[in-house]
Motif scaffolding. Structure first.
Motif, short mmCIF file in Angstrom:
data_model
loop_
_atom_site.label_atom_id
_atom_site.label_comp_id
_atom_site.label_asym_id
_atom_site.label_seq_id
_atom_site.Cartn_x
_atom_site.Cartn_y
_atom_site.Cartn_z
N ARG A 252 4.87 20.19 -5.63
CA ARG A 252 4.82 20.52 -4.20
C ARG A 252 4.03 19.43 -3.48
O ARG A 252 3.05 18.92 -4.00
N VAL A 253 4.47 19.14 -2.26
CA VAL A 253 3.78 18.19 -1.40
C VAL A 253 3.55 18.87 -0.06
O VAL A 253 4.47 19.45 0.51
N ALA A 254 2.32 18.82 0.45
CA ALA A 254 2.00 19.36 1.76
C ALA A 254 1.36 18.25 2.59
O ALA A 254 0.34 17.68 2.19
N ASP A 255 1.98 17.95 3.70
CA ASP A 255 1.52 16.87 4.57
C ASP A 255 1.51 15.55 3.79
O ASP A 255 2.27 15.38 2.86
N GLY A 256 0.66 14.61 4.18
CA GLY A 256 0.56 13.36 3.45
C GLY A 256 1.63 12.35 3.80
O GLY A 256 1.85 11.40 3.06
N GLY A 257 2.31 12.54 4.94
CA GLY A 257 3.33 11.60 5.37
C GLY A 257 2.74 10.36 6.02
O GLY A 257 1.51 10.25 6.19
N PRO A 258 3.58 9.42 6.42
CA PRO A 258 3.10 8.17 7.01
C PRO A 258 2.21 8.34 8.25
O PRO A 258 1.35 7.50 8.51
N LYS B 277 0.86 -1.18 0.00
CA LYS B 277 0.00 0.00 0.00
C LYS B 277 0.89 1.23 0.00
O LYS B 277 2.01 1.20 0.53
N ALA B 278 0.38 2.31 -0.55
CA ALA B 278 1.12 3.57 -0.53
C ALA B 278 1.30 4.03 0.91
O ALA B 278 0.35 4.03 1.69
N GLU B 279 2.52 4.40 1.24
CA GLU B 279 2.81 4.86 2.60
C GLU B 279 2.60 6.36 2.76
O GLU B 279 2.47 6.85 3.87
N THR B 280 2.59 7.09 1.64
CA THR B 280 2.40 8.54 1.67
C THR B 280 1.43 8.95 0.57
O THR B 280 1.19 8.20 -0.38
N ALA B 281 0.93 10.18 0.69
CA ALA B 281 0.06 10.71 -0.35
C ALA B 281 0.81 10.83 -1.67
O ALA B 281 0.27 10.53 -2.73
N GLU B 282 2.08 11.23 -1.61
CA GLU B 282 2.87 11.34 -2.84
C GLU B 282 3.04 9.98 -3.50
O GLU B 282 2.95 9.86 -4.72
N GLN B 283 3.29 8.96 -2.71
CA GLN B 283 3.45 7.63 -3.30
C GLN B 283 2.15 7.18 -3.95
O GLN B 283 2.16 6.57 -5.03
#
Length: 128
Positions: free
Chosen positions: A79-85, A28-34
Motif C-alpha cells: 500500500r502507498v499513501a501520499d508520497g507523490g511528486p 533523485k527519487a521522485e516519490t516516496a515509493e521510488q
C-alpha cells in the motif's frame, strides 16, 4: 553481451537504469515509493552509503552494518499513501522477502517518508 541484471526492487528494469541511477547520484527519487524501492535495492546490493544518505538526520543511525549472510529475494509493495511528486509526506507498506542460511523470512513494514530540502528521506518504520 550478457544479460543485464534486473533491479532488485522488482520493476523489471535493469538495475543500472532503475535504482542504480539513484545509488550513483545521477537522479533523485521522485516519490516516496521510488525511494522505498531504491532503499530496498541498496540493502540488496550492500550500498550502506546510499541508505545513510537517504535517512532523515533525526532518526539516522551513526553507522549501519549489513548482515552479509542475508539475501534479499523480492519486494512486494502492499500500500502507498501520499508520497507523490507534490506531497511533503508519504507512507509505504511493503513486504521484503529474504533468505538467511536455510531460513526464508519476510520483513513486513510500514515506512514513513518526508520530503526534506526537495529530496525524499526515510524517517522510520513500524515492523509487523
Amino acid at each position: 553481451m550478457g544479460k543485464r541484471r534486473l533491479c532488485p526492487c522488482g520493476t523489471g528494469v535493469p538495475y543500472g537504469e532503475c535504482c542504480g541511477r539513484l545509488h550513483r547520484g545521477e537522479a533523485k527519487a521522485e516519490t516516496a515509493e521510488q525511494l522505498m524501492r531504491s532503499r530496498y535495492s541498496a540493502f540488496a546490493v550492500g550500498d550502506v552509503d546510499y541508505l545513510l544518505a537517504t535517512w532523515h538526520p533525526a532518526t539516522r543511525p551513526s553507522s549501519l552494518d549489513l548482515d552479509p549472510g542475508l539475501r534479499w529475494q523480492r519486494l512486494d509493495i502492499v500500500r502507498v499513501a501520499d508520497g507523490g511528486p507534490s506531497d511533503r509526506r508519504g507512507t509505504v507498506e511493503f513486504r521484503a522477502h529474504y533468505v538467511q542460511g536455510r531460513h526464508a523470512g519476510e520483513l513486513h513494514e510500514v515506512s514513513r517518508f518526508v520530503r526534506q530540502e526537495d529530496a525524499w528521506v526515510y524517517v522510520e518504520g513500524k515492523v509487523f
